[in-house]
Design a protein around this motif. Structure first.
Motif, PDB file in Angstrom:
ATOM      1  N   THR A 141       0.864  -1.173   0.000  1.00  0.00           N
ATOM      2  CA  THR A 141       0.000   0.000   0.000  1.00  0.00           C
ATOM      3  C   THR A 141       0.903   1.225   0.000  1.00  0.00           C
ATOM      4  OG1 THR A 141      -1.691  -1.171   1.265  1.00  0.00           O
ATOM      5  CG2 THR A 141      -1.790   1.247   1.274  1.00  0.00           C
ATOM      6  N   VAL A 142       0.817   2.021  -1.057  1.00  0.00           N
ATOM      7  CA  VAL A 142       1.669   3.207  -1.176  1.00  0.00           C
ATOM      8  C   VAL A 142       0.783   4.409  -1.441  1.00  0.00           C
ATOM      9  CG1 VAL A 142       3.653   4.256  -2.305  1.00  0.00           C
ATOM     10  CG2 VAL A 142       3.460   1.761  -2.224  1.00  0.00           C
ATOM     11  N   GLU A 143       0.802   5.341  -0.499  1.00  0.00           N
ATOM     12  CA  GLU A 143      -0.006   6.551  -0.637  1.00  0.00           C
ATOM     13  C   GLU A 143       0.815   7.824  -0.523  1.00  0.00           C
ATOM     14  OE1 GLU A 143      -2.955   5.996   2.405  1.00  0.00           O
ATOM     15  OE2 GLU A 143      -4.095   4.572   1.167  1.00  0.00           O
ATOM     16  N   ARG A 144       2.123   7.680  -0.156  1.00  0.00           N
ATOM     17  CA  ARG A 144       2.952   8.870   0.040  1.00  0.00           C
ATOM     18  C   ARG A 144       4.344   8.677  -0.561  1.00  0.00           C
ATOM     19  NH1 ARG A 144       3.290  10.137   6.158  1.00  0.00           N
ATOM     20  NH2 ARG A 144       3.791   7.936   6.211  1.00  0.00           N
ATOM     21  N   VAL A 145       4.846   9.766  -1.115  1.00  0.00           N
ATOM     22  CA  VAL A 145       6.224   9.844  -1.588  1.00  0.00           C
ATOM     23  C   VAL A 145       6.832  11.082  -0.953  1.00  0.00           C
ATOM     24  CG1 VAL A 145       7.706  10.273  -3.591  1.00  0.00           C
ATOM     25  CG2 VAL A 145       5.802   8.665  -3.787  1.00  0.00           C
ATOM     26  N   PHE A 146       7.994  10.910  -0.330  1.00  0.00           N
ATOM     27  CA  PHE A 146       8.734  12.037   0.237  1.00  0.00           C
ATOM     28  C   PHE A 146       9.935  12.299  -0.653  1.00  0.00           C
ATOM     29  CE2 PHE A 146       7.481  10.829   4.879  1.00  0.00           C
ATOM     30  CZ  PHE A 146       6.200  11.302   4.659  1.00  0.00           C
ATOM     31  N   VAL A 147      10.150  13.560  -0.999  1.00  0.00           N
ATOM     32  CA  VAL A 147      11.296  13.924  -1.831  1.00  0.00           C
ATOM     33  C   VAL A 147      12.128  14.979  -1.116  1.00  0.00           C
ATOM     34  CG1 VAL A 147      10.053  13.395  -3.961  1.00  0.00           C
ATOM     35  CG2 VAL A 147      10.124  15.743  -3.145  1.00  0.00           C
ATOM     36  N   VAL A 148      13.414  14.998  -1.431  1.00  0.00           N
ATOM     37  CA  VAL A 148      14.280  16.033  -0.873  1.00  0.00           C
ATOM     38  C   VAL A 148      13.934  17.363  -1.536  1.00  0.00           C
ATOM     39  CG1 VAL A 148      16.648  16.831  -0.512  1.00  0.00           C
ATOM     40  CG2 VAL A 148      16.127  14.379  -0.399  1.00  0.00           C
ATOM     41  N   VAL A 149      13.958  17.388  -2.880  1.00  0.00           N
ATOM     42  CA  VAL A 149      13.703  18.625  -3.618  1.00  0.00           C
ATOM     43  C   VAL A 149      12.617  18.402  -4.664  1.00  0.00           C
ATOM     44  CG1 VAL A 149      14.683  20.437  -5.090  1.00  0.00           C
ATOM     45  CG2 VAL A 149      16.115  19.350  -3.340  1.00  0.00           C
ATOM     46  N   ASP A 150      11.601  19.234  -4.629  1.00  0.00           N
ATOM     47  CA  ASP A 150      10.580  19.274  -5.673  1.00  0.00           C
ATOM     48  C   ASP A 150      10.958  20.407  -6.621  1.00  0.00           C
ATOM     49  OD1 ASP A 150       8.356  19.474  -7.302  1.00  0.00           O
ATOM     50  OD2 ASP A 150       6.971  20.015  -5.685  1.00  0.00           O
ATOM     51  N   ARG A 151      11.315  20.062  -7.852  1.00  0.00           N
ATOM     52  CA  ARG A 151      11.680  21.077  -8.844  1.00  0.00           C
ATOM     53  C   ARG A 151      10.451  21.851  -9.326  1.00  0.00           C
ATOM     54  NH1 ARG A 151      16.703  21.151 -11.510  1.00  0.00           N
ATOM     55  NH2 ARG A 151      15.562  22.059 -13.259  1.00  0.00           N
ATOM     56  N   GLN A 152       9.272  21.449  -8.911  1.00  0.00           N
ATOM     57  CA  GLN A 152       8.015  22.128  -9.248  1.00  0.00           C
ATOM     58  C   GLN A 152       7.779  22.141 -10.763  1.00  0.00           C
ATOM     59  OE1 GLN A 152       9.326  25.563  -6.800  1.00  0.00           O
ATOM     60  NE2 GLN A 152       7.313  25.382  -5.799  1.00  0.00           N
ATOM     61  N   GLU A 153       7.984  20.959 -11.362  1.00  0.00           N
ATOM     62  CA  GLU A 153       7.803  20.825 -12.807  1.00  0.00           C
ATOM     63  C   GLU A 153       6.827  19.712 -13.154  1.00  0.00           C
ATOM     64  OE1 GLU A 153      11.521  20.838 -15.011  1.00  0.00           O
ATOM     65  OE2 GLU A 153      12.392  22.271 -13.604  1.00  0.00           O
ATOM     66  N   GLY A 154       5.860  19.447 -12.257  1.00  0.00           N
ATOM     67  CA  GLY A 154       4.798  18.504 -12.577  1.00  0.00           C
ATOM     68  C   GLY A 154       4.776  17.211 -11.788  1.00  0.00           C
TER      69      GLY A 154
END
Length: 182
Positions: A141-154
Protein backbone atom coordinates in the motif's frame (compact mmCIF):
# COMPACT_ATOMS: atom_id res chain seq x y z
CA UNK A 1 27.79 22.25 11.21
CA UNK A 2 25.73 20.69 13.98
CA UNK A 3 22.81 18.46 13.07
CA UNK A 4 19.50 20.03 14.15
CA UNK A 5 17.07 17.67 15.88
CA UNK A 6 14.11 18.72 13.75
CA UNK A 7 15.58 20.30 10.63
CA UNK A 8 13.68 23.22 9.13
CA UNK A 9 13.41 24.15 5.47
CA UNK A 10 16.18 26.70 6.09
CA UNK A 11 18.43 24.02 7.62
CA UNK A 12 17.95 21.77 4.60
CA UNK A 13 18.54 24.59 2.11
CA UNK A 14 21.75 25.53 3.96
CA UNK A 15 22.90 21.90 4.01
CA UNK A 16 22.30 21.49 0.26
CA UNK A 17 24.16 24.72 -0.48
CA UNK A 18 27.03 23.81 1.89
CA UNK A 19 27.37 20.49 0.06
CA UNK A 20 27.70 22.49 -3.21
CA UNK A 21 24.76 20.49 -4.54
CA UNK A 22 23.14 23.52 -6.19
CA UNK A 23 24.91 24.40 -9.42
CA UNK A 24 24.25 26.99 -12.12
CA UNK A 25 24.81 26.85 -15.87
CA UNK A 26 23.01 24.98 -18.63
CA UNK A 27 22.13 21.41 -17.77
CA UNK A 28 20.26 18.64 -19.55
CA UNK A 29 17.86 16.84 -17.25
CA UNK A 30 17.01 13.13 -17.27
CA UNK A 31 13.60 13.76 -18.85
CA UNK A 32 15.27 15.55 -21.78
CA UNK A 33 14.58 19.15 -20.80
CA UNK A 34 17.19 21.74 -19.90
CA UNK A 35 17.61 23.91 -16.83
CA UNK A 36 19.66 26.90 -15.70
CA UNK A 37 20.28 25.14 -12.38
CA UNK A 38 21.08 21.60 -11.31
CA UNK A 39 20.78 19.83 -7.99
CA UNK A 40 23.55 17.26 -7.79
CA UNK A 41 22.13 14.43 -5.71
CA UNK A 42 25.48 12.69 -5.57
CA UNK A 43 27.04 15.70 -3.86
CA UNK A 44 24.35 15.95 -1.20
CA UNK A 45 23.98 12.18 -0.76
CA UNK A 46 27.72 11.71 -0.23
CA UNK A 47 28.07 14.60 2.23
CA UNK A 48 27.62 13.02 5.69
CA UNK A 49 26.26 16.13 7.42
CA UNK A 50 23.83 16.94 4.63
CA UNK A 51 22.67 13.33 4.47
CA UNK A 52 22.13 13.27 8.24
CA UNK A 53 20.04 16.44 8.11
CA UNK A 54 17.91 15.06 5.28
CA UNK A 55 17.47 11.69 7.02
CA UNK A 56 16.50 13.43 10.25
CA UNK A 57 13.91 15.55 8.42
CA UNK A 58 12.46 12.47 6.70
CA UNK A 59 12.43 10.52 9.98
CA UNK A 60 10.42 13.32 11.64
CA UNK A 61 7.67 12.74 9.05
CA UNK A 62 7.56 8.95 9.12
CA UNK A 63 5.25 6.89 11.27
CA UNK A 64 5.78 3.19 11.75
CA UNK A 65 5.99 2.25 8.11
CA UNK A 66 8.36 0.54 5.73
CA UNK A 67 10.48 2.80 3.57
CA UNK A 68 11.39 2.33 -0.07
CA UNK A 69 14.12 3.92 -2.13
CA UNK A 70 14.54 3.89 -5.87
CA UNK A 71 17.87 2.41 -7.01
CA UNK A 72 20.42 3.91 -7.33
CA UNK A 73 19.84 7.52 -6.39
CA UNK A 74 17.67 7.12 -3.31
CA UNK A 75 19.53 4.20 -1.72
CA UNK A 76 21.73 6.37 0.53
CA UNK A 77 18.65 8.39 1.56
CA UNK A 78 16.57 5.37 2.46
CA UNK A 79 19.42 3.53 4.21
CA UNK A 80 20.33 6.43 6.49
CA UNK A 81 16.68 7.39 7.09
CA UNK A 82 15.92 3.78 8.00
CA UNK A 83 18.66 3.87 10.61
CA UNK A 84 17.54 7.23 12.04
CA UNK A 85 13.84 6.27 12.09
CA UNK A 86 14.39 2.66 13.14
CA UNK A 87 12.20 1.44 10.29
CA UNK A 88 12.91 -1.25 7.69
CA UNK A 89 13.36 -0.46 4.03
CA UNK A 90 13.31 -2.00 0.59
CA UNK A 91 15.02 -0.96 -2.63
CA UNK A 92 13.03 -0.68 -5.85
CA UNK A 93 15.01 -1.46 -8.99
CA UNK A 94 14.06 0.17 -12.28
CA UNK A 95 13.55 -3.36 -13.62
CA UNK A 96 13.96 -6.88 -12.30
CA UNK A 97 17.52 -8.10 -12.41
CA UNK A 98 18.32 -10.99 -14.74
CA UNK A 99 20.50 -12.90 -12.29
CA UNK A 100 20.37 -14.14 -8.71
CA UNK A 101 16.84 -13.90 -7.33
CA UNK A 102 15.56 -11.85 -10.26
CA UNK A 103 13.84 -9.46 -7.87
CA UNK A 104 12.71 -5.96 -8.69
CA UNK A 105 12.00 -5.22 -5.01
CA UNK A 106 14.97 -6.01 -2.75
CA UNK A 107 14.40 -6.56 0.96
CA UNK A 108 11.52 -7.91 3.05
CA UNK A 109 8.06 -6.73 2.11
CA UNK A 110 4.75 -8.25 3.14
CA UNK A 111 1.54 -8.01 1.16
CA UNK A 112 -0.65 -5.08 2.29
CA UNK A 113 2.34 -3.47 4.01
CA UNK A 114 2.26 0.33 4.12
CA UNK A 115 5.26 1.82 2.32
CA UNK A 116 6.53 5.38 1.94
CA UNK A 117 8.78 5.98 -1.06
CA UNK A 118 11.78 8.27 -0.59
CA UNK A 119 13.13 10.08 -3.64
CA UNK A 120 15.97 12.52 -4.11
CA UNK A 121 14.73 15.02 -6.70
CA UNK A 122 11.27 15.16 -8.24
CA UNK A 123 10.95 16.77 -11.64
CA UNK A 124 8.21 15.06 -13.66
CA UNK A 125 7.52 12.33 -11.09
CA UNK A 126 7.95 9.49 -13.56
CA UNK A 127 10.49 7.47 -11.56
CA UNK A 128 8.47 7.88 -8.36
CA UNK A 129 5.27 6.72 -10.09
CA UNK A 130 7.13 3.72 -11.54
CA UNK A 131 8.40 2.80 -8.06
CA UNK A 132 4.92 3.20 -6.56
CA UNK A 133 3.45 0.96 -9.25
CA UNK A 134 6.15 -1.70 -8.77
CA UNK A 135 5.43 -1.75 -5.03
CA UNK A 136 1.68 -1.87 -5.59
CA UNK A 137 2.16 -4.73 -8.06
CA UNK A 138 3.56 -6.88 -5.23
CA UNK A 139 0.72 -5.94 -2.87
CA UNK A 140 2.14 -2.97 -0.95
CA UNK A 141 0.00 0.00 0.00
CA UNK A 142 1.67 3.21 -1.18
CA UNK A 143 -0.01 6.55 -0.64
CA UNK A 144 2.95 8.87 0.04
CA UNK A 145 6.22 9.84 -1.59
CA UNK A 146 8.73 12.04 0.24
CA UNK A 147 11.30 13.92 -1.83
CA UNK A 148 14.28 16.03 -0.87
CA UNK A 149 13.70 18.63 -3.62
CA UNK A 150 10.58 19.27 -5.67
CA UNK A 151 11.68 21.08 -8.84
CA UNK A 152 8.01 22.13 -9.25
CA UNK A 153 7.80 20.82 -12.81
CA UNK A 154 4.80 18.50 -12.58
CA UNK A 155 5.82 15.69 -10.22
CA UNK A 156 3.25 16.56 -7.58
CA UNK A 157 0.44 16.58 -10.14
CA UNK A 158 1.54 13.29 -11.73
CA UNK A 159 1.71 11.60 -8.34
CA UNK A 160 -1.69 12.99 -7.32
CA UNK A 161 -3.18 11.58 -10.54
CA UNK A 162 -1.92 8.19 -9.28
CA UNK A 163 -3.50 8.68 -5.84
CA UNK A 164 -0.19 9.46 -4.16
CA UNK A 165 0.54 12.43 -1.93
CA UNK A 166 3.96 14.01 -2.39
CA UNK A 167 5.73 15.86 0.40
CA UNK A 168 8.94 17.75 -0.33
CA UNK A 169 11.51 18.81 2.24
CA UNK A 170 12.25 21.82 0.02
CA UNK A 171 11.05 23.18 -3.29
CA UNK A 172 13.03 24.79 -6.07
CA UNK A 173 11.57 28.10 -4.92
CA UNK A 174 12.93 27.54 -1.39
CA UNK A 175 16.32 26.55 -2.74
CA UNK A 176 16.75 29.35 -5.26
CA UNK A 177 15.29 32.30 -3.34
CA UNK A 178 17.93 34.54 -1.75
CA UNK A 179 20.70 32.74 -3.64
CA UNK A 180 23.03 35.35 -5.06
CA UNK A 181 23.94 32.95 -7.90
CA UNK A 182 20.44 33.09 -9.43
Amino acid sequence: MTIPQSPTTEDIVAALRNADAVQYGEFELSHGGTSAYYIDKYLFETDPKCLQIIASAFADRINETTLAGVALGAVPLVAVTSTVAGQPYVVVRKKAKKYGTGNRIEGRLNEDEEVVVLEDIATTGTSAVEAVNALRDVGATVERVFVVVDRQEGAREQLESNNVEMEALVTATDLLVDDENV
